[in-house]
Design a protein around this motif. Structure first.
Motif, PDB file in Angstrom:
ATOM      1  N   GLU A 198       3.936   5.274  12.132  1.00 37.78           N
ATOM      2  CA  GLU A 198       4.584   4.178  12.859  1.00 37.78           C
ATOM      3  C   GLU A 198       5.220   3.243  11.836  1.00 37.78           C
ATOM      4  O   GLU A 198       4.530   2.686  10.973  1.00 37.78           O
ATOM      5  N   LEU A 199       6.508   3.068  11.930  1.00 35.99           N
ATOM      6  CA  LEU A 199       7.227   2.225  10.981  1.00 35.99           C
ATOM      7  C   LEU A 199       6.870   0.758  11.215  1.00 35.99           C
ATOM      8  O   LEU A 199       6.912   0.277  12.353  1.00 35.99           O
ATOM      9  N   GLY A 200       6.495   0.078  10.128  1.00 41.63           N
ATOM     10  CA  GLY A 200       6.067  -1.314  10.240  1.00 41.63           C
ATOM     11  C   GLY A 200       4.568  -1.472  10.322  1.00 41.63           C
ATOM     12  O   GLY A 200       4.058  -2.593  10.420  1.00 41.63           O
ATOM     13  N   SER A 201       3.829  -0.351  10.261  1.00 38.49           N
ATOM     14  CA  SER A 201       2.358  -0.431  10.364  1.00 38.49           C
ATOM     15  C   SER A 201       1.709  -0.740   9.020  1.00 38.49           C
ATOM     16  O   SER A 201       0.518  -1.037   8.960  1.00 38.49           O
ATOM     17  N   ASN A 202       2.499  -0.616   7.922  1.00 42.23           N
ATOM     18  CA  ASN A 202       1.985  -0.872   6.575  1.00 42.23           C
ATOM     19  C   ASN A 202       0.826   0.043   6.203  1.00 42.23           C
ATOM     20  O   ASN A 202      -0.097  -0.352   5.500  1.00 42.23           O
ATOM     21  N   ARG A 203       0.888   1.278   6.663  1.00 48.09           N
ATOM     22  CA  ARG A 203      -0.163   2.238   6.333  1.00 48.09           C
ATOM     23  C   ARG A 203       0.027   2.804   4.930  1.00 48.09           C
ATOM     24  O   ARG A 203      -0.951   3.158   4.262  1.00 48.09           O
ATOM     25  N   LEU A 204       1.262   2.946   4.510  1.00 49.21           N
ATOM     26  CA  LEU A 204       1.550   3.603   3.243  1.00 49.21           C
ATOM     27  C   LEU A 204       1.988   2.598   2.195  1.00 49.21           C
ATOM     28  O   LEU A 204       2.106   1.406   2.472  1.00 49.21           O
ATOM     29  N   ILE A 205       2.220   3.076   0.984  1.00 46.63           N
ATOM     30  CA  ILE A 205       2.527   2.173  -0.123  1.00 46.63           C
ATOM     31  C   ILE A 205       3.846   1.445   0.133  1.00 46.63           C
ATOM     32  O   ILE A 205       4.694   1.917   0.893  1.00 46.63           O
ATOM     33  N   PRO A 206       4.012   0.269  -0.485  1.00 45.54           N
ATOM     34  CA  PRO A 206       5.226  -0.522  -0.273  1.00 45.54           C
ATOM     35  C   PRO A 206       6.495   0.300  -0.516  1.00 45.54           C
ATOM     36  O   PRO A 206       6.610   1.028  -1.497  1.00 45.54           O
ATOM     37  N   GLY A 207       7.429   0.192   0.423  1.00 49.36           N
ATOM     38  CA  GLY A 207       8.714   0.864   0.293  1.00 49.36           C
ATOM     39  C   GLY A 207       8.809   2.170   1.051  1.00 49.36           C
ATOM     40  O   GLY A 207       9.919   2.624   1.362  1.00 49.36           O
ATOM     41  N   ASN A 234      12.345   6.857  -4.091  1.00 50.51           N
ATOM     42  CA  ASN A 234      11.818   6.576  -5.431  1.00 50.51           C
ATOM     43  C   ASN A 234      11.000   5.290  -5.352  1.00 50.51           C
ATOM     44  O   ASN A 234      11.553   4.205  -5.178  1.00 50.51           O
ATOM     45  N   LEU A 235       9.678   5.438  -5.474  1.00 50.29           N
ATOM     46  CA  LEU A 235       8.769   4.310  -5.277  1.00 50.29           C
ATOM     47  C   LEU A 235       7.838   4.150  -6.467  1.00 50.29           C
ATOM     48  O   LEU A 235       7.782   5.014  -7.353  1.00 50.29           O
ATOM     49  N   THR A 236       7.092   3.066  -6.465  1.00 52.40           N
ATOM     50  CA  THR A 236       6.108   2.807  -7.511  1.00 52.40           C
ATOM     51  C   THR A 236       4.764   2.479  -6.873  1.00 52.40           C
ATOM     52  O   THR A 236       4.689   1.618  -5.979  1.00 52.40           O
ATOM     53  N   PHE A 237       3.733   3.170  -7.323  1.00 53.68           N
ATOM     54  CA  PHE A 237       2.399   2.877  -6.808  1.00 53.68           C
ATOM     55  C   PHE A 237       1.946   1.508  -7.307  1.00 53.68           C
ATOM     56  O   PHE A 237       2.228   1.129  -8.449  1.00 53.68           O
ATOM     57  N   PRO A 238       1.248   0.755  -6.454  1.00 58.55           N
ATOM     58  CA  PRO A 238       0.739  -0.548  -6.894  1.00 58.55           C
ATOM     59  C   PRO A 238      -0.213  -0.405  -8.085  1.00 58.55           C
ATOM     60  O   PRO A 238      -0.900   0.607  -8.229  1.00 58.55           O
ATOM     61  N   GLU A 239      -0.258  -1.433  -8.924  1.00 59.94           N
ATOM     62  CA  GLU A 239      -1.157  -1.429 -10.076  1.00 59.94           C
ATOM     63  C   GLU A 239      -2.615  -1.304  -9.647  1.00 59.94           C
ATOM     64  O   GLU A 239      -3.436  -0.719 -10.339  1.00 59.94           O
ATOM     65  N   ALA A 240      -2.925  -1.892  -8.471  1.00 58.55           N
ATOM     66  CA  ALA A 240      -4.316  -1.885  -7.996  1.00 58.55           C
ATOM     67  C   ALA A 240      -4.624  -0.691  -7.109  1.00 58.55           C
ATOM     68  O   ALA A 240      -5.633  -0.677  -6.400  1.00 58.55           O
ATOM     69  N   TYR A 241      -3.775   0.326  -7.120  1.00 59.68           N
ATOM     70  CA  TYR A 241      -4.000   1.490  -6.262  1.00 59.68           C
ATOM     71  C   TYR A 241      -5.320   2.172  -6.644  1.00 59.68           C
ATOM     72  O   TYR A 241      -5.638   2.314  -7.840  1.00 59.68           O
ATOM     73  N   PRO A 242      -6.132   2.578  -5.656  1.00 59.09           N
ATOM     74  CA  PRO A 242      -7.461   3.137  -5.960  1.00 59.09           C
ATOM     75  C   PRO A 242      -7.428   4.377  -6.856  1.00 59.09           C
ATOM     76  O   PRO A 242      -8.312   4.551  -7.691  1.00 59.09           O
ATOM     77  N   ALA A 243      -6.426   5.270  -6.649  1.00 61.04           N
ATOM     78  CA  ALA A 243      -6.350   6.477  -7.484  1.00 61.04           C
ATOM     79  C   ALA A 243      -5.769   6.099  -8.847  1.00 61.04           C
ATOM     80  O   ALA A 243      -4.571   5.870  -8.991  1.00 61.04           O
ATOM     81  N   LYS A 244      -6.636   6.008  -9.850  1.00 59.15           N
ATOM     82  CA  LYS A 244      -6.218   5.503 -11.158  1.00 59.15           C
ATOM     83  C   LYS A 244      -5.168   6.372 -11.836  1.00 59.15           C
ATOM     84  O   LYS A 244      -4.395   5.886 -12.661  1.00 59.15           O
ATOM     85  N   ASP A 245      -5.120   7.674 -11.512  1.00 55.17           N
ATOM     86  CA  ASP A 245      -4.179   8.558 -12.192  1.00 55.17           C
ATOM     87  C   ASP A 245      -2.726   8.303 -11.782  1.00 55.17           C
ATOM     88  O   ASP A 245      -1.795   8.729 -12.471  1.00 55.17           O
ATOM     89  N   LYS A 284      -5.339  14.525   7.478  1.00 50.12           N
ATOM     90  CA  LYS A 284      -5.765  14.033   6.170  1.00 50.12           C
ATOM     91  C   LYS A 284      -4.811  12.965   5.682  1.00 50.12           C
ATOM     92  O   LYS A 284      -3.597  13.128   5.721  1.00 50.12           O
ATOM     93  N   LYS A 285      -5.355  11.822   5.235  1.00 50.76           N
ATOM     94  CA  LYS A 285      -4.503  10.744   4.773  1.00 50.76           C
ATOM     95  C   LYS A 285      -4.016  11.045   3.358  1.00 50.76           C
ATOM     96  O   LYS A 285      -4.815  11.290   2.465  1.00 50.76           O
ATOM     97  N   PRO A 286      -2.716  11.012   3.139  1.00 56.22           N
ATOM     98  CA  PRO A 286      -2.171  11.358   1.832  1.00 56.22           C
ATOM     99  C   PRO A 286      -2.394  10.259   0.806  1.00 56.22           C
ATOM    100  O   PRO A 286      -2.765   9.146   1.152  1.00 56.22           O
ATOM    101  N   ALA A 287      -2.091  10.589  -0.430  1.00 60.66           N
ATOM    102  CA  ALA A 287      -2.291   9.633  -1.512  1.00 60.66           C
ATOM    103  C   ALA A 287      -1.381   8.433  -1.401  1.00 60.66           C
ATOM    104  O   ALA A 287      -1.588   7.429  -2.056  1.00 60.66           O
ATOM    105  N   ALA A 288      -0.347   8.552  -0.564  1.00 62.42           N
ATOM    106  CA  ALA A 288       0.579   7.420  -0.410  1.00 62.42           C
ATOM    107  C   ALA A 288      -0.003   6.333   0.437  1.00 62.42           C
ATOM    108  O   ALA A 288       0.584   5.251   0.567  1.00 62.42           O
ATOM    109  N   LYS A 289      -1.191   6.575   1.027  1.00 63.08           N
ATOM    110  CA  LYS A 289      -1.780   5.563   1.907  1.00 63.08           C
ATOM    111  C   LYS A 289      -2.050   4.269   1.174  1.00 63.08           C
ATOM    112  O   LYS A 289      -2.513   4.255   0.056  1.00 63.08           O
TER     113      LYS A 289
END
Length: 507
Positions: free
Chosen positions: A190-199, A216-227, A499-504
């Motif tokens: 759902e667009l606007g639900s803010n489920r996935l990473i910014p952008g 082309n996006l950037t994962f947040p610095e505080a994203y749980p998956a450190k890799d 399954k929720k993807p890593a972009a969550k």
């Protein structure tokens, strides 16, 4: 044993206690004799080990055990003989002891005050009541219908917009390497639900069915998956469908989805739920009136040590709130409403909350004394209900919670205090003169502090007479009481179908 009272100041008592050396030696001998019948030493039959050998081998450890037991016993006897009820554990300091000499120690203890409850038949309280009207039920139905939102493919192809749902397949890569955890198939978003990473969602606004999209996006610095935290990523997306929200129908189907036979069954449940909430708020408002009146009319000294402990517990929470306040008050993205009191000087804030601590201790002692004098008891059935209510706060873990209570009696004891408090409050209310007044649901649910603040606005010059500490304490007490009465039933969580993807987006 010789006991001398050395100081009497308010609720504080100090004593000097002397236990003769002969008494200590006899206690050591008795304990060694008991030990001699249990230990086995080479060359001696059980119970035949000479006292000299026992003293040589076990004398020091037995002496430590005897001293501890003697201090505990004699301090308890000192208080019992004088009819003292300690508020906290006494502070004991051994001032003199050596083998063959008297044991001397000092004991400082704060005692519980003598509390004389008032004639509660003279109290005048007002119970607020509100009726649940059809509009409140209808509003509840609309909210449930919105939560049960259904999406259907758009009838005429158009660009996706916020509020739409898109059905997509996607793959993600970091540094040119595709990652399985960054992929999804038939993913409903759902667009606007803010489920996935910014952008991510913003980049899909305007897409059409059958369209491909590269983000082309950037994962947040505080994203749980450190890799992947803070790294650039590329997402290749195939849009399969654009769906729009179907109008939520208030019909029997909605009732069935919610577990009822029809819409009328759902309406009845919503009405009962609202009536229960109104009843809880009515009780909270009545309890607050009672506590406020008791705080105004009941006056007696309270143990400083108990106030210190209560204040320390409160101040830890206040310090955390102040730190959060300082970190976020200038943040334009932080929309939480701050308590203006947190901007007060620390000395003033400490004084306010110490008054709160003193009030809480005084009311606690008063209610405890009323319960003791009137033999207010807690039944096992009431404890069982409290344990079940606590277990329901952890869906899926109810059995583990109940087993924890069964294995930890001290955890069960923690449930007694709020139950006893409620029963004592009911006992006092039953004696008081209670009138009833019907009000609107809005007035019943309104924060009493807001009402008082509104009444005080024309009296700016009298603001200094306002008692913020009392009002904050009452509000905190009511909130805690509300959570307890309601069982803090959490909202049900819907299990993810895919399954929720890593972009969550991180929670």
């Amino acid at each position: 044993m010789q006991v001398t009272e050395t100081s009497t100041e308010g609720l504080r008592r100090e004593f000097k206690v002397v236990v003769p050396a002969a008494d200590i030696d006899q206690r050591v001998t008795d304990r060694l004799t008991q030990l001699g019948g249990q230990v086995r030493l080479p060359g001696f039959r059980p119970g035949k080990v000479p006292m000299g050998i026992l003293r040589q081998r076990y004398g020091k450890s037995v002496m430590g055990e005897v001293l501890e037991g003697t201090v505990n016993e004699t301090s308890q006897t000192t208080m019992t003989d004088r009819g003292l009820r300690p508020a906290l554990q006494p502070k004991i300091e051994i001032t003199s002891f050596d083998e063959g000499k008297d044991l001397e120690f000092t004991m400082a203890v704060e005692i519980l005050p003598e509390v004389e409850p008032s004639d509660y038949s003279m109290l005048k309280l007002e119970r607020l009541k509100a009726e649940v009207d059809d509009s409140a039920v209808d509003e509840g139905l609309k909210k449930l219908a919105e939560q049960q939102k259904r999406f259907t493919p758009v009838k005429k192809a158009r660009a996706a917009k916020n509020g739409d749902q898109v059905l997509i397949d996607f793959e993600g890569s970091v540094d040119g390497v595709k990652k399985p955890e960054m992929a999804g198939s038939d993913f409903e978003l759902e667009l606007g639900s803010n489920r996935l990473i910014p952008g991510f969602e913003e980049g899909l606004v305007g897409v059409k069915p059958g369209e491909s999209k590269t983000l082309n996006l950037t994962f947040p610095e505080a994203y749980p998956a450190k890799d992947v935290a803070g790294k650039d990523a590329v997402f290749e997306i195939q849009v399969k469908e654009v769906r729009e929200a179907a109008e939520s129908a208030l019909d029997d189907e909605l009732g069935k989805v919610m577990g009822f036979e029809n819409l009328d069954g759902l309406k009845d449940a919503l009405r009962r739920q609202a009536e229960g909430q109104f009843e809880q708020h009515s009780r909270q408002r009545l309890k607050r009136q009672l506590l406020d009146q008791l705080a105004e009319t009941e006056s007696f000294d309270v143990p400083a040590g108990m106030v210190d402990m209560e204040f320390d517990a409160i101040w830890k929470q206040i310090e955390a709130a102040r730190q959060h306040h300082l970190e976020t008050k200038d943040d334009p993205d932080h929309h939480h409403e701050h308590d203006p009191d947190l901007d007060k000087p620390e000395e003033e804030l400490r004084a306010d909350y110490r008054k709160i601590a003193e009030r809480r201790v005084r009311l606690g002692l008063l209610l405890s004394e009323v319960g003791r004098r009137n033999d207010v008891q807690i039944t096992q059935e009431e404890l069982n209900r409290a344990m079940i209510a606590e277990a329901r706060r952890y869906p899926g873990q109810e059995r583990q919670v109940l087993e924890f209570f069964q294995k930890n009696p001290q955890a069960v004891d923690s449930l007694r205090a709020p139950i006893l408090e409620d029963k004592v409050v009911d006992f006092i209310v039953d004696q008081a003169k209670v009138s009833e007044r019907t009000v609107s649901p809005e007035e019943l649910m309104r924060d009493p502090d807001e009402e008082e603040a509104s009444e005080e606005k024309p009296k700016a010059k009298k603001a200094a007479a306002k008692k913020p500490a009392a009002k904050k304490e009452a509000a905190a007490s009511e909130k805690k009481d509300a959570e307890k009465d309601a069982g803090e039933k959490p909202a049900k969580k819907t299990a993810a179908k895919a399954k929720k993807p890593a972009a969550k987006k991180a929670d």
